[in-house]
Design a protein around this motif. Structure first.
Motif, mmCIF file in Angstrom:
data_model
loop_
_atom_site.group_PDB
_atom_site.id
_atom_site.type_symbol
_atom_site.label_atom_id
_atom_site.label_comp_id
_atom_site.label_asym_id
_atom_site.label_seq_id
_atom_site.Cartn_x
_atom_site.Cartn_y
_atom_site.Cartn_z
ATOM 1 N N SER A 246 0.826 -1.209 0.000
ATOM 2 C CA SER A 246 0.000 0.000 0.000
ATOM 3 C C SER A 246 0.858 1.255 0.000
ATOM 4 C CB SER A 246 -0.911 0.011 1.233
ATOM 5 O OG SER A 246 -1.744 -1.118 1.250
ATOM 6 N N ALA A 247 0.364 2.264 -0.718
ATOM 7 C CA ALA A 247 1.035 3.557 -0.682
ATOM 8 C C ALA A 247 0.918 4.143 0.721
ATOM 9 C CB ALA A 247 0.403 4.498 -1.699
ATOM 10 N N SER A 248 2.015 4.678 1.227
ATOM 11 C CA SER A 248 2.017 5.275 2.568
ATOM 12 C C SER A 248 3.119 6.316 2.634
ATOM 13 C CB SER A 248 2.258 4.194 3.631
ATOM 14 O OG SER A 248 3.602 3.739 3.577
ATOM 15 N N SER A 249 3.209 6.976 3.785
ATOM 16 C CA SER A 249 4.241 7.997 3.959
ATOM 17 C C SER A 249 5.573 7.415 4.418
ATOM 18 C CB SER A 249 3.765 9.044 4.982
ATOM 19 O OG SER A 249 3.504 8.414 6.241
ATOM 20 N N LEU A 250 5.619 6.090 4.655
ATOM 21 C CA LEU A 250 6.876 5.453 5.033
ATOM 22 C C LEU A 250 7.881 5.551 3.896
ATOM 23 C CD1 LEU A 250 6.046 2.042 6.785
ATOM 24 C CD2 LEU A 250 7.171 4.014 7.803
ATOM 25 N N VAL A 251 9.149 5.737 4.237
ATOM 26 C CA VAL A 251 10.181 5.659 3.211
ATOM 27 C C VAL A 251 10.606 4.201 3.086
ATOM 28 C CG1 VAL A 251 10.955 8.015 3.641
ATOM 29 C CG2 VAL A 251 12.111 6.114 4.776
ATOM 30 N N VAL A 252 11.198 3.862 1.975
ATOM 31 C CA VAL A 252 11.540 2.475 1.668
ATOM 32 C C VAL A 252 12.458 1.887 2.730
ATOM 33 C CG1 VAL A 252 12.807 1.031 0.025
ATOM 34 C CG2 VAL A 252 11.168 2.751 -0.801
ATOM 35 N N TYR A 253 13.455 2.627 3.147
ATOM 36 C CA TYR A 253 14.403 2.109 4.140
ATOM 37 C C TYR A 253 13.679 1.734 5.434
ATOM 38 C CZ TYR A 253 18.879 1.529 6.503
ATOM 39 O OH TYR A 253 19.962 0.999 7.164
ATOM 40 N N GLU A 254 12.745 2.567 5.866
ATOM 41 C CA GLU A 254 11.983 2.271 7.081
ATOM 42 C C GLU A 254 11.153 1.008 6.921
ATOM 43 O OE1 GLU A 254 11.043 6.758 8.851
ATOM 44 O OE2 GLU A 254 9.784 5.932 7.241
ATOM 45 N N ALA A 255 10.549 0.835 5.740
ATOM 46 C CA ALA A 255 9.714 -0.343 5.495
ATOM 47 C C ALA A 255 10.549 -1.621 5.541
ATOM 48 C CB ALA A 255 9.020 -0.216 4.145
ATOM 49 N N LEU A 256 11.744 -1.574 5.005
ATOM 50 C CA LEU A 256 12.613 -2.753 5.026
ATOM 51 C C LEU A 256 13.116 -3.033 6.437
ATOM 52 C CD1 LEU A 256 14.735 -2.359 1.767
ATOM 53 C CD2 LEU A 256 12.547 -3.487 2.111
ATOM 54 N N LEU A 257 13.451 -1.994 7.147
ATOM 55 C CA LEU A 257 13.913 -2.179 8.523
ATOM 56 C C LEU A 257 12.798 -2.771 9.378
ATOM 57 C CD1 LEU A 257 16.660 -1.637 9.811
ATOM 58 C CD2 LEU A 257 15.761 0.544 10.652
ATOM 59 N N ALA A 258 11.559 -2.326 9.160
ATOM 60 C CA ALA A 258 10.424 -2.862 9.907
ATOM 61 C C ALA A 258 10.216 -4.341 9.610
ATOM 62 C CB ALA A 258 9.156 -2.070 9.572
ATOM 63 N N ALA A 259 10.495 -4.761 8.371
ATOM 64 C CA ALA A 259 10.306 -6.160 8.001
ATOM 65 C C ALA A 259 11.244 -7.078 8.762
ATOM 66 C CB ALA A 259 10.516 -6.334 6.498
ATOM 67 N N THR A 260 12.396 -6.580 9.172
ATOM 68 C CA THR A 260 13.357 -7.425 9.900
ATOM 69 C C THR A 260 12.927 -7.683 11.338
ATOM 70 O OG1 THR A 260 14.724 -5.566 10.688
ATOM 71 C CG2 THR A 260 15.244 -6.486 8.511
ATOM 72 N N ARG A 261 11.982 -6.923 11.851
ATOM 73 C CA ARG A 261 11.606 -7.074 13.261
ATOM 74 C C ARG A 261 10.954 -8.421 13.544
ATOM 75 N NH1 ARG A 261 9.201 -0.952 13.542
ATOM 76 N NH2 ARG A 261 11.224 0.125 13.482
ATOM 77 N N THR A 262 10.314 -9.010 12.544
ATOM 78 C CA THR A 262 9.700 -10.320 12.763
ATOM 79 C C THR A 262 10.754 -11.416 12.937
ATOM 80 O OG1 THR A 262 9.587 -10.744 10.388
ATOM 81 C CG2 THR A 262 7.677 -9.685 11.419
ATOM 82 N N THR A 263 11.995 -11.131 12.557
ATOM 83 C CA THR A 263 13.070 -12.122 12.671
ATOM 84 C C THR A 263 13.889 -11.939 13.940
ATOM 85 O OG1 THR A 263 14.695 -10.746 11.515
ATOM 86 C CG2 THR A 263 13.264 -12.135 10.164
ATOM 87 N N ARG A 264 13.643 -10.876 14.666
ATOM 88 C CA ARG A 264 14.399 -10.568 15.879
ATOM 89 C C ARG A 264 15.889 -10.406 15.609
ATOM 90 N NH1 ARG A 264 11.368 -15.029 19.773
ATOM 91 N NH2 ARG A 264 9.270 -14.168 19.534
ATOM 92 N N MET A 265 16.212 -9.832 14.455
ATOM 93 C CA MET A 265 17.610 -9.528 14.141
ATOM 94 C C MET A 265 18.138 -8.453 15.065
ATOM 95 S SD MET A 265 18.138 -9.167 10.039
ATOM 96 C CE MET A 265 17.813 -10.499 8.886
ATOM 97 N N HIS A 266 19.423 -8.509 15.363
ATOM 98 C CA HIS A 266 20.068 -7.410 16.070
ATOM 99 C C HIS A 266 20.011 -6.172 15.174
ATOM 100 C CE1 HIS A 266 23.361 -4.940 17.724
ATOM 101 N NE2 HIS A 266 23.100 -5.561 18.863
ATOM 102 N N VAL A 267 19.902 -4.991 15.776
ATOM 103 C CA VAL A 267 19.732 -3.754 15.010
ATOM 104 C C VAL A 267 20.843 -3.568 13.987
ATOM 105 C CG1 VAL A 267 19.652 -1.241 15.156
ATOM 106 C CG2 VAL A 267 18.453 -2.619 16.865
ATOM 107 N N ALA A 268 22.080 -3.817 14.378
ATOM 108 C CA ALA A 268 23.206 -3.645 13.451
ATOM 109 C C ALA A 268 23.112 -4.625 12.291
ATOM 110 C CB ALA A 268 24.528 -3.819 14.188
ATOM 111 N N ASN A 269 22.732 -5.855 12.590
ATOM 112 C CA ASN A 269 22.593 -6.856 11.532
ATOM 113 C C ASN A 269 21.436 -6.508 10.596
ATOM 114 O OD1 ASN A 269 24.690 -8.296 12.658
ATOM 115 N ND2 ASN A 269 23.360 -9.696 13.789
ATOM 116 N N ALA A 270 20.374 -5.959 11.172
ATOM 117 C CA ALA A 270 19.217 -5.580 10.357
ATOM 118 C C ALA A 270 19.589 -4.471 9.375
ATOM 119 C CB ALA A 270 18.069 -5.139 11.264
ATOM 120 N N ALA A 271 20.318 -3.484 9.852
ATOM 121 C CA ALA A 271 20.733 -2.384 8.979
ATOM 122 C C ALA A 271 21.631 -2.897 7.851
ATOM 123 C CB ALA A 271 21.461 -1.317 9.794
#
Length: 276
Positions: free
Chosen positions: A89-114
């Motif tokens: 869906s179109a939203s005000s999120l930027v692409v980088y934020e959307a990808l970073l949010a997708a990693t949260r379901t995997t419980r990646m460490h923040v540095a690894n997620a980035a």
């Protein structure tokens, strides 16, 4: 133990009716790229949704020793990445934020997620979109970002529903090349629905042929796809030939005339138009 994907006597569909019945697939080894092919409404999307745990199902579905059918949908998605046909869906999120949010379901460490986000953006050639908002993207760009949201999670199984449908030729090749490389490198088992038989022949290890809710055939594409099966599936005559580089190609001929759909003579067509 090799984490093969095994499906046995699998029935799936909707609340009041199963669309697919008694689907059994022998073990799919890790790293396999498997194309689901068949006409519209054959059950390709239904099968992908059911494996992802998004539709009711019965039967056995295992990934190695893990009984996926026994897991709740959220637990199943710890192992599975699913890309639907519908665009993000179109939203005000930027692409980088959307990808970073997708990693949260995997419980990646923040540095690894980035780092994972940066890797996926580079692999898909989406670096220029990293800080663009979703509502500023074209349909094809949103489809690419949807795929990136799946890849960034590094799931053991990827289920991609027509991942090239909104893309031009260049990006179709980019998507399937990237998915192929990921399968080889990370040993991800990938099932994807696709209508382009030549792309399936070019990139996949196996094909699964569905029609009218039934499994018609499965196996290596060079062995499974032949003119007789393709006529049974699509109702068109085909020829399978090799190009100058040795790749198999499906060439389709015009549909046959049948008793139920006779070809009209030009005079008959003109008379029909004149009488309207």
């Amino acid at each position: 133990m090799i984490d093969q994907l095994q499906i046995c006597e699998f029935n799936c569909g909707y609340a009041r009716q199963f669309v697919l019945r008694d689907i059994t697939l022998s073990g799919l080894p890790p790293g396999q790229l498997v194309a689901l092919i068949g006409p519209n409404a054959a059950g390709k999307s239904t099968l992908l949704k059911a494996i992802a745990g998004l539709l009711p199902s019965q039967g056995t579905i295992r990934l190695g020793s893990t009984d996926l059918a026994a897991l709740h949908s959220e637990q199943r998605l710890q192992h599975i990445g699913y890309l639907p046909q519908t665009l993000p869906s179109a939203s005000s999120l930027v692409v980088y934020e959307a990808l970073l949010a997708a990693t949260r379901t995997t419980r990646m460490h923040v540095a690894n997620a980035a780092a994972a986000v940066d890797t996926v953006l580079a692999e898909l050639g989406l670096g220029d979109l990293a800080f663009r908002r979703f509502d500023q993207l074209s349909g094809g760009q949103r489809q690419m970002v949807g795929l990136a949201q799946v890849l960034v999670r590094e799931p053991r199984i990827m289920l991609l529903d027509e991942p090239t449908s909104a893309l031009d030729l260049r990006w179709q090749l980019k998507v399937l090349t990237t998915v192929r490389e990921r399968a080889d490198r990370l040993k991800t088992t990938t099932l994807f629905a696709i209508h382009d038989l030549n792309l399936a022949l070019r990139f996949c290890d196996q094909v699964i042929v569905l029609n009218n809710g039934n499994l018609l055939a499965s196996g290596p594409p060079a062995k499974v796809l032949d003119p007789e099966l393709l006529y049974q599936t699509y109702g068109v005559d085909t020829r399978i030939e090799r190009c100058s580089q040795g790749h198999l190609l499906v060439l389709a001929d015009p549909p046959r005339a049948t008793a139920s759909t006779p070809l009209s003579h030009p005079e008959e067509t003109q008379h029909a138009v004149a009488c309207r």
